[in-house]
Each structure stands twice: as C-alpha cells, then as structure tokens.
Motif scaffolding. Sequence first.
Motif, mmCIF file in Angstrom:
data_model
loop_
_atom_site.group_PDB
_atom_site.id
_atom_site.type_symbol
_atom_site.label_atom_id
_atom_site.label_comp_id
_atom_site.label_asym_id
_atom_site.label_seq_id
_atom_site.Cartn_x
_atom_site.Cartn_y
_atom_site.Cartn_z
ATOM 1 N N GLU A 153 0.835 -1.205 0.000
ATOM 2 C CA GLU A 153 0.000 0.000 0.000
ATOM 3 C C GLU A 153 0.868 1.254 0.000
ATOM 4 O OE1 GLU A 153 -4.028 1.650 2.110
ATOM 5 O OE2 GLU A 153 -2.539 0.705 3.430
ATOM 6 N N HIS A 156 2.400 1.696 -3.445
ATOM 7 C CA HIS A 156 1.405 2.218 -4.387
ATOM 8 C C HIS A 156 1.159 3.704 -4.174
ATOM 9 C CE1 HIS A 156 -0.652 -1.867 -5.545
ATOM 10 N NE2 HIS A 156 0.657 -1.860 -5.749
ATOM 11 N N THR A 228 -2.554 -0.769 -14.290
ATOM 12 C CA THR A 228 -2.522 -0.007 -13.039
ATOM 13 C C THR A 228 -1.873 -0.846 -11.938
ATOM 14 O OG1 THR A 228 -4.626 -0.808 -12.148
ATOM 15 C CG2 THR A 228 -4.716 1.026 -13.742
ATOM 16 N N THR A 229 -1.786 -0.248 -10.766
ATOM 17 C CA THR A 229 -1.218 -0.962 -9.629
ATOM 18 C C THR A 229 -2.074 -2.155 -9.207
ATOM 19 O OG1 THR A 229 -2.305 0.616 -8.145
ATOM 20 C CG2 THR A 229 0.006 1.049 -8.707
ATOM 21 N N LYS A 230 -3.241 -2.315 -9.802
ATOM 22 C CA LYS A 230 -4.085 -3.465 -9.472
ATOM 23 C C LYS A 230 -3.480 -4.788 -9.949
ATOM 24 C CE LYS A 230 -8.593 -1.230 -8.987
ATOM 25 N NZ LYS A 230 -10.013 -1.233 -9.421
ATOM 26 N N ALA A 233 -2.580 -6.400 -6.908
ATOM 27 C CA ALA A 233 -3.699 -6.969 -6.147
ATOM 28 C C ALA A 233 -3.903 -8.430 -6.534
ATOM 29 C CB ALA A 233 -4.972 -6.158 -6.396
ATOM 30 N N THR A 299 -8.714 -2.244 -4.944
ATOM 31 C CA THR A 299 -7.448 -1.533 -4.813
ATOM 32 C C THR A 299 -6.715 -2.066 -3.589
ATOM 33 O OG1 THR A 299 -8.372 0.167 -3.368
ATOM 34 C CG2 THR A 299 -8.517 0.551 -5.757
ATOM 35 N N THR A 301 -5.857 -0.427 -0.999
ATOM 36 C CA THR A 301 -6.494 0.107 0.209
ATOM 37 C C THR A 301 -7.754 -0.684 0.546
ATOM 38 O OG1 THR A 301 -5.611 2.327 -0.167
ATOM 39 C CG2 THR A 301 -7.559 2.147 1.246
ATOM 40 N N GLU A 302 -8.516 -1.063 -0.467
ATOM 41 C CA GLU A 302 -9.716 -1.873 -0.238
ATOM 42 C C GLU A 302 -9.338 -3.249 0.298
ATOM 43 O OE1 GLU A 302 -12.708 0.093 -3.584
ATOM 44 O OE2 GLU A 302 -11.339 -1.532 -4.157
#
Length: 348
Positions: A153, A156, A228-230, A233, A299, A301-302
């Motif tokens: 996190e 990111h 993306t940064t996903k 994830a 994300t 954070t999620e």
Amino acid sequence: MVRVDDYLPMMFDKHPNKKEWQSMGCVQSKIPDIKGEGYHLRVKKTVAVGGSAKIMEVDPGGGKETMIVKKMVAFSKREKERILQEIDLYKKLESNKFVIDLEAHIVEDINHYLLFKRYSINFLDYLETLKTRTTVDELKHLKYFSGIVLAIEELHSFEYAHLDIKPANILKSGDEIRMIDFGSATKMPIEIKTSADHHKHKEDAEELCSIMYRAPELFNCEIGATLTTKVDAWALGVCLYEFMFLENPFNKIYEQGGSIALATQSPHMIKWIEERSVSQKTINLIKSILIVDPEQRPTITEIREKVENLLENWNKPENSGDVLEVSEPVVPEREITDEEFDLAMRQA
C-alpha cells in the motif's frame, strides 16, 4: 532483471518458472573486499549468479553476523536508471517495518553493491516446511499477509507497482517478515496506445513478473487498455491462497503443460483444498481479490480494509453477517471434481 528473492537469505526460489539464477552452493570466493560507506566487507562466498547480478555472502567484521550483497553492473543508461530507482524506493520505504532495510549502497565505477541483513528463510521455503501438516495457523498467516499488504500500500502511494509479489520475495525471521526485491517496480498507470506499446509492455511483463503471479491483463497488454497498480492486487490474491493452502492455485495447470494465461481467465475453476480446513471467510477474501477484470478488482487500500475487517471479526461466527461478500466472480455452489477441472483446462 535481477531479483533479490533468489539470494536473500541464501534461500533459492524453487519455483519452476525461475530459471535465470544458478545456485553456487558453497563456492569459496576470491573476490576482492568491498569497501565504502563505512564498510569493509570480506566476501565469504558467491551464493547465486544471474544474468546481470552476483549475490554474495559477506563478513562485515567486528564479530557481526554475515550479510548479503547484491552486485549489479550498470553497463547501460537504462540499467543504471533501474538500479537507482530500486535504491530510491528502498529509501522511500525505509520507515515501513514490512520492507527490508537497505543497509548501504556502495559504488565502484559501474559496479553497484546493495547491502542487506541476512534473514534465516524466505516465505516460500517456510510454506514448504508446513506441507506435511493438514492445517495451517490461518490467523497467523492472515496477519503475515496484512503486513505485506501494508508494505505494498505504501509502495502504491508513490504510484509504483511491485510487479513481482510472491512468497519467495518475502523474508521471515521468527515472526518478523519483510518484503524484498523492488528491482521490478514500475511506474503506473501505463496506457497501451499502440502496437509498439503492446509488444514492449508484454515483453516487460514477461521479464519482470513471474508467470504464476501475473495478472490476466499482463498476459495480453491489449491496445486501449491501461495497466494499473491493481496488477499487484492479483498477485496478492494468489499469495494469500498459497499462505493458506501451501501451494500455488495454478500449479496443477503448469505441471500438466496448460496455459497459465488462460487459467487466470477462470479463477472460479480454482480448487479449494478441503484437507487444509481453511475457513469460508478466508476463502471469500481470496475470491474477492482474484477478479479477472482489473476495474472490478479491489485496490490495495480496499484489500487492507477487507483484511482489517476480517481480523477484527475473526472470533465471530462465520454466519454472523460479518463474512466478506464476494461480488465477482459467481462461484458454483458445487465443488467441481478433478476430472471436470482437468477437462475444462484442456478445453481452454
């Protein structure tokens, strides 16, 4: 691209897709001492050699414990930029207790030496030691996972994706865990606008991101898409599966010569090994992360919020209404058989 995971802490990635590193065993080194930044390091032995790096165990003297040095040579401007970016990220993340500390960066002409503490084991090898057991300490492993989420996190927050998150890139000593190897980190987002972009970023993904943890969109890098940064994830979801079930969810596909790229398009086909007795709430968490569509994928954070919620409500009954809901994909109620699984993968 060199990766710290293959040599820190003298534990080598046993993953079948990591072939670029060669263990040097206990080969005694005749390499000159490394001096700089207040250190005089005597090289004890070379422990691994890769395409563009050499990994050495060194003695810092003064009766201190041995350490690990990653030697990289900046033959080109791009290689130098990659090295300096990795060092910069270590500095940005130096206050994060779940990221390994860079003890020193020593430069001799075009040679760059990164000095790290030597840890006792990496998480891949740690999980290997548990395979004879029928169950894992689910709560403890979820807490380990929460630490890695906190490390990613913060990464990111600087708009970088790690791109190579996996158990072999996590070090462990007692209950202390540290994320390593930011050499693959890439600035995000990336827009795929042209055919040249498609080929470049597809090749970059193949170089930087281990195939068993590679997000579905990294296999295609389709024109018009935005990376993306996903992507991290997805890798975290795969890691959480491994933390609980002690094996990669796509191992069987790989061993049978199947397509990992196609398998990532069907996460609902993943087997949930009953013998491991993993709770449904943890399985739901994994399913809520392994979403094919990156726009629907959570994300970082999620993910952190989901993990925190699960930890806070850990001792509540699973039917208390606090179990994490899974929006995508819809998973069949019936457990598919091994024969159905194999047939589906062959058809794919």
